[in-house]
Design an enzyme around this catalytic site. Structure first.
Site, mmCIF file in Angstrom:
data_model
loop_
_atom_site.group_PDB
_atom_site.id
_atom_site.type_symbol
_atom_site.label_atom_id
_atom_site.label_comp_id
_atom_site.label_asym_id
_atom_site.label_seq_id
_atom_site.Cartn_x
_atom_site.Cartn_y
_atom_site.Cartn_z
ATOM 1 N N GLN A 6 0.892 -1.155 0.000
ATOM 2 C CA GLN A 6 0.000 0.000 0.000
ATOM 3 C C GLN A 6 0.934 1.209 0.000
ATOM 4 O O GLN A 6 1.630 1.457 0.986
ATOM 5 C CB GLN A 6 -0.863 -0.039 1.265
ATOM 6 C CG GLN A 6 -1.465 1.295 1.679
ATOM 7 C CD GLN A 6 -2.926 1.429 1.281
ATOM 8 O OE1 GLN A 6 -3.746 0.619 1.681
ATOM 9 N NE2 GLN A 6 -3.229 2.460 0.504
ATOM 10 N N ALA A 8 1.882 5.446 -0.744
ATOM 11 C CA ALA A 8 1.322 6.676 -0.199
ATOM 12 C C ALA A 8 0.074 7.104 -0.970
ATOM 13 O O ALA A 8 -0.857 7.654 -0.400
ATOM 14 C CB ALA A 8 2.374 7.779 -0.247
ATOM 15 N N ASP A 119 9.526 13.535 -5.406
ATOM 16 C CA ASP A 119 9.228 12.762 -4.181
ATOM 17 C C ASP A 119 10.409 11.844 -3.864
ATOM 18 O O ASP A 119 10.259 10.628 -3.774
ATOM 19 C CB ASP A 119 7.938 11.958 -4.387
ATOM 20 C CG ASP A 119 7.386 11.366 -3.100
ATOM 21 O OD1 ASP A 119 7.819 11.804 -2.005
ATOM 22 O OD2 ASP A 119 6.526 10.468 -3.170
HETATM 23 N N1 LIG Z 1 8.126 -2.044 -10.384
HETATM 24 C C1 LIG Z 1 8.182 -2.387 -9.102
HETATM 25 N N2 LIG Z 1 8.768 -3.545 -8.737
HETATM 26 C C2 LIG Z 1 8.809 -3.947 -7.445
HETATM 27 N N3 LIG Z 1 8.285 -3.213 -6.423
HETATM 28 C C3 LIG Z 1 7.688 -2.038 -6.720
HETATM 29 C C4 LIG Z 1 7.604 -1.560 -8.061
HETATM 30 N N4 LIG Z 1 6.950 -0.372 -8.061
HETATM 31 C C5 LIG Z 1 6.659 -0.127 -6.771
HETATM 32 N N5 LIG Z 1 7.095 -1.102 -5.953
HETATM 33 C C6 LIG Z 1 6.957 -1.184 -4.486
HETATM 34 O O1 LIG Z 1 5.758 -0.537 -4.095
HETATM 35 C C7 LIG Z 1 6.037 0.591 -3.243
HETATM 36 C C8 LIG Z 1 5.084 1.727 -3.561
HETATM 37 O O2 LIG Z 1 5.233 2.096 -4.926
HETATM 38 P P1 LIG Z 1 5.224 3.629 -5.371
HETATM 39 O O3 LIG Z 1 5.326 3.689 -6.863
HETATM 40 O O4 LIG Z 1 6.266 4.359 -4.613
HETATM 41 O O5 LIG Z 1 3.752 4.087 -4.906
HETATM 42 P P2 LIG Z 1 3.243 5.393 -4.120
HETATM 43 O O6 LIG Z 1 3.110 6.460 -5.166
HETATM 44 O O7 LIG Z 1 1.912 5.024 -3.561
HETATM 45 O O8 LIG Z 1 4.267 5.722 -3.065
HETATM 46 C C9 LIG Z 1 7.515 0.925 -3.481
HETATM 47 O O9 LIG Z 1 8.103 1.523 -2.330
HETATM 48 C C10 LIG Z 1 8.106 -0.450 -3.776
HETATM 49 O O10 LIG Z 1 8.379 -1.133 -2.568
HETATM 50 MG MG LIG Z 2 6.285 5.920 -3.278
#
Ligand SMILES: Nc1ncnc2c1ncn2[C@@H]1O[C@H](COP(=O)(O)OP(=O)(O)O)[C@@H](O)[C@H]1O
Ligand SMILES: [Mg+2]
Length: 174
Positions: A6, A8, A119
């Site tokens: 989950q 942000a 970010d």
């Molecule tokens: N392509 C990916 N492969 C593996 N894990 C991912 C990938 N994209 C996101 N994650 C995991 O999901 C988390 C949240 O993704 P993120 O894109 O930062 O979403 P948000 O915008 O909600 O913060 C990341 O911190 C990472 O742990």
């Molecule tokens: Mg993120």
């Protein structure tokens, strides 16, 4: 699909795309925002994320490859990157300084290519086979203003200091 994280502002699901392990990032609608405004904000962030992820990749920065974009469902399907976030890794590894220096170099490269991440946090960087992979460009923008790069760096410095205060204390002792 299995819920992976989950985030942000989104839910991250583990999935498969054309037989390969994938991640589906679905932006969550916010009930406290008026519907059409919410839709506009989320689709702008999704568009920014796609544009900047591919712009960064073209500049030689490691980012997940985007495989599918669902504009109505506000979902991006991308390559699954194996590995933990830098947030999780820094407290475990003896190479924290090395990885931070590497992150600094990559941020310099992003800025040299006029990409403001928007970010920068250690949870938006993954450590994959000893290389750093940058994620989550939804709040980013294209700019050539030095002030925008400074704000990007300052935000990183502040969240880093708040999150990794133990590591910083260790470094100060050395
Ligand atoms: N392509 C990916 N492969 C593996 N894990 C991912 C990938 N994209 C996101 N994650 C995991 O999901 C988390 C949240 O993704 P993120 O894109 O930062 O979403 P948000 O915008 O909600 O913060 C990341 O911190 C990472 O742990
Ligand atoms: Mg993120």
């Amino acid at each position: 699909m299995k819920l992976l994280k989950q985030g942000a502002e989104a839910l991250l699901f583990e999935s498969e795309y054309l037989g390969r392990k994938a991640v589906v990032k679905v932006r969550e609608r916010k009930k406290y925002r008026e519907n059409s405004l919410d839709e506009k904000i989320l689709s702008e962030r999704m568009r920014a994320e796609c544009n900047l992820l591919s712009r960064a990749k073209k500049a030689g920065i490691r980012t997940p490859a985007i495989w599918k974009i669902d504009t109505k469902g506000l979902a991006i399907t991308s390559e699954f990157i194996e590995g933990e976030t830098l947030l999780e890794e820094l407290s475990k590894t003896k190479k924290a300084k090395k990885f931070c220096a590497e992150a600094g170099k990559i941020i310099g490269k992003l800025h040299a290519n006029n990409i403001v991440h928007g970010d920068l946090t250690t949870s938006n960087i993954l450590l994959h086979k000893n290389s750093l992979v940058f994620l989550d460009f939804g709040l980013g923008s294209i700019s050539s203003k030095i002030e925008d790069f400074a704000v990007d760096l300052l935000a990183f410095k502040k969240t880093f200091a708040a999150t990794h205060y133990k590591i910083i204390r260790e470094w100060k002792k050395c």
